[in-house]
Design an enzyme around this catalytic site. Structure first.
Site, mmCIF file in Angstrom:
data_model
loop_
_atom_site.group_PDB
_atom_site.id
_atom_site.type_symbol
_atom_site.label_atom_id
_atom_site.label_comp_id
_atom_site.label_asym_id
_atom_site.label_seq_id
_atom_site.Cartn_x
_atom_site.Cartn_y
_atom_site.Cartn_z
ATOM 1 N N GLU A 86 6.380 -11.787 1.011
ATOM 2 C CA GLU A 86 5.446 -13.355 1.080
ATOM 3 C C GLU A 86 6.242 -14.150 -0.266
ATOM 4 O OE1 GLU A 86 3.475 -14.895 2.526
ATOM 5 O OE2 GLU A 86 2.925 -12.560 4.151
ATOM 6 N N HIS A 91 9.509 -15.283 1.975
ATOM 7 C CA HIS A 91 8.868 -16.898 1.888
ATOM 8 C C HIS A 91 9.173 -17.752 1.252
ATOM 9 C CE1 HIS A 91 7.744 -16.329 5.951
ATOM 10 N NE2 HIS A 91 6.514 -15.291 5.770
HETATM 11 CO CO CO Z 1 5.997 -14.135 6.556
#
Ligand code: CO
Length: 174
Positions: free
Chosen positions: A138, A141
């Site tokens: 995450e 990201h």
């Molecule tokens: Co992802």
């Protein structure tokens, strides 16, 4: 509450480094966004979701890892940063922005993350195994990095034609 559309591989916002959240100024706006992100993640059976995956330029991720023994781990991470990482794990990984694609990704075994929680309070989260993997996925990201970028060179080259083919399919998904 609403299930939001998840951006797919090929959409530009997934490559953007997200903007840090100003909690004091944005907290009213954040509450429904966080709820919607948890709902969207649950609807897609994911364990993590970042704001740029639902088209929002915010340094914000949610994680929900169920456990058979207990309530599991539910985290809202605002402006998260990895402060330490150690060890190594190998394992399959997927992403809601790459529906149906799984690939082995090497990650740190254990990470420590600092962030603000949904109430704007500083928290420190230490995770190993799947939680460590989700935290790294995450936070990547939020920096515009995708799990396919983390594959070994040879695996990435092998995947290239399939990824190009899938990209066209995903572009048609809503
Ligand atoms: Co992802």
């Amino acid at each position: 509450m609403a299930v939001l559309r998840v951006c797919k591989y090929g959409e530009k916002i997934l490559r953007k480094k997200t903007r840090p959240v100003n909690f004091a100024a944005e907290k009213e706006k954040l509450r429904p966004i966080i709820q919607d992100m948890f709902e969207t993640m649950a609807a897609a059976n994911g364990v993590g979701l970042s704001a740029n995956q639902v088209g929002l330029d915010l340094r914000l991720s949610v994680i929900l890892i169920p456990s058979e023994e207990g309530p599991g781990v539910k985290l809202t991470l605002i402006n998260p940063e990895i402060v330490s990482a150690e060890g190594r794990q190998e394992g399959g990984e997927g992403c809601l922005s790459f529906p149906g694609l799984y690939a082995p990704v090497r990650r740190a075994l254990k990470v420590k993350v600092r962030a603000l929680n949904e109430r704007g309070l500083p928290v420190e989260v230490t995770g190993t195994g799947l939680l460590a993997r989700a935290l790294q996925h995450e936070i990547d990201h939020l920096d515009g990095v995708l799990f396919v970028d983390r594959l070994p060179l040879l695996a990435r080259l092998k995947l290239k034609p399939e990824l190009a083919r899938l990209k066209k399919q995903w572009a048609k998904l809503v």
